[in-house]
Enzyme design. Structure first.
Site, PDB file in Angstrom:
ATOM      1  N   HIS A  16      -7.691   7.402   5.393  1.00  0.00           N
ATOM      2  CA  HIS A  16      -6.746   7.093   4.313  1.00  0.00           C
ATOM      3  C   HIS A  16      -5.397   7.787   4.514  1.00  0.00           C
ATOM      4  O   HIS A  16      -4.343   7.188   4.303  1.00  0.00           O
ATOM      5  CB  HIS A  16      -7.354   7.472   2.966  1.00  0.00           C
ATOM      6  N   LYS A  64       5.201  -3.215  -8.339  1.00  0.00           N
ATOM      7  CA  LYS A  64       4.757  -3.256  -9.736  1.00  0.00           C
ATOM      8  C   LYS A  64       5.953  -3.017 -10.641  1.00  0.00           C
ATOM      9  O   LYS A  64       6.692  -2.062 -10.438  1.00  0.00           O
ATOM     10  CB  LYS A  64       3.774  -2.104  -9.983  1.00  0.00           C
TER      11      LYS A  64
HETATM   12  C1  R5P Z   1      -5.030   3.485  -2.053  1.00  0.00           C
HETATM   13  O1  R5P Z   1      -4.061   4.150  -1.757  1.00  0.00           O
HETATM   14  C2  R5P Z   1      -5.863   2.773  -1.045  1.00  0.00           C
HETATM   15  O2  R5P Z   1      -5.120   2.352   0.054  1.00  0.00           O
HETATM   16  C3  R5P Z   1      -6.527   1.571  -1.673  1.00  0.00           C
HETATM   17  O3  R5P Z   1      -5.520   0.671  -2.090  1.00  0.00           O
HETATM   18  C4  R5P Z   1      -7.340   1.962  -2.862  1.00  0.00           C
HETATM   19  O4  R5P Z   1      -8.233   2.982  -2.519  1.00  0.00           O
HETATM   20  C5  R5P Z   1      -8.098   0.776  -3.401  1.00  0.00           C
HETATM   21  O5  R5P Z   1      -8.775   1.174  -4.550  1.00  0.00           O
HETATM   22  P1  R5P Z   1      -9.377   0.104  -5.533  1.00  0.00           P
HETATM   23  O6  R5P Z   1     -10.091  -0.930  -4.698  1.00  0.00           O
HETATM   24  O7  R5P Z   1     -10.306   0.884  -6.418  1.00  0.00           O
HETATM   25  O8  R5P Z   1      -8.220  -0.528  -6.304  1.00  0.00           O
END
Ligand code: R5P
Length: 283
Positions: free
Chosen positions: A119, A181
């Site tokens: 990440h 957003k």
């Molecule tokens: C966030 O910074 C990651 O890149 C993903 O966008 C995030 O972890 C996605 O989370 P969720 O599927 O719960 O919206």
């Protein structure tokens, strides 16, 4: 050289072994009556490649046991999905830096480490041996390129994922953008591509992780309302928590696909070759 894996990364380990053209080592996994893990490897070689994603505590324990069972060999550790990597900040006093705790625990007994689209690459600094991250942008791009797409638009869900989306799009020379957003009121938020229009296009949202799919579901609904011809989603790590897969399809998303860093029924591309290339590139 022998490739071994936890029981949570068997298919990917087989793909890595095939790409490296080296054998897979058998491992028997059982539990003691009290629930503790037990494993036994059929064979050990001078050089071992140990593959294990860490989506939960059981996978972490199996991986630690496997590394210990390989003691004495030259060990390369592959952590395709590094759980806890998003817990990389101490917000309140008394909290652990969980990403650091996991990285330190997995640094013992191995010479080098490979992760896949971790990440935040800053997490790699917590490992106590050289650690490298491998990107599957090319694999995702090639998968998408093998399907007919009308005037495709590759979208990142936010600014932070824009460079990854750009790499995916670059594989096939497609256009790319990221979602922005805008808060319209206390309750209402609007999401739309920052520079390009989604109207009449096959839109693919690409990200490193789909966890709950919350952001993606909202984005898909809005892109469809903005006239997108279709909305699909491709990620590296299909965590798919809290029924995310079904929830996403229910919003009208055409397809949700991921790699085999977490082995899912919707794993459509493998990290095996990219991992093998990474390992061979470091020899
Ligand atoms: C966030 O910074 C990651 O890149 C993903 O966008 C995030 O972890 C996605 O989370 P969720 O599927 O719960 O919206």
């Amino acid at each position: 050289m022998l490739v071994v894996s936890t029981e949570y990364s068997q298919i990917l380990a087989a793909n890595v072994a095939k790409a490296l053209d080296c054998p897979l080592g058998g491992v028997r996994f059982t539990r003691f009556p009290d629930g503790e893990h037990y494993l036994r490897m059929a064979a050990i070689d001078r050089e071992m490649v140990i593959v294990g994603s860490v989506p939960h505590a059981d996978a972490l324990v199996q991986l630690l046991l496997l590394i210990d069972a390989c003691e004495g060999a030259e060990n390369t550790l592959v952590i395709p999905y590094l759980g806890y990597a998003r817990q990389d900040k101490q917000v309140h006093a008394g909290e652990p830096l969980s990403a650091r705790a996991i990285a330190r625990a997995l640094s013992t007994g191995v010479s080098r480490i490979f992760s896949v689209n971790v990440h935040d690459r800053a997490v790699l600094s917590h490992f106590r041996v050289p650690a490298h991250d491998i990107s599957l942008a090319g694999e995702i791009g090639r998968y998408l390129g093998s399907h007919p797409l009308h005037h495709p638009l590759i979208l990142a869900p936010d600014d932070g994922a824009a460079s990854f989306a750009g790499q995916v799009a670059g594989t096939c020379g497609w256009e790319t953008d990221h979602l922005e957003k805008t808060r319209m009121s206390g309750e209402e938020v609007r999401m739309e591509p920052k520079h390009l229009e989604a109207k009449d296009r096959d839109v693919v949202i690409v990200d490193d992780i789909i966890s709950t799919g919350g952001t993606l579901a909202m984005a898909a609904t809005m892109l469809q309302a903005q006239g997108a011809r279709s909305v699909s989603s491709a990620c590296v790590h299909g965590v798919l928590a809290e029924g995310a897969y079904v929830r996403l399809l229910a919003t009208g998303i055409r397809e949700v696909v991921c790699s085999d860093t977490l082995e899912r029924a919707c794993s459509r591309y493998s990290a095996g070759s990219a991992i093998a290339d990474g390992i061979q590139g470091c020899w």
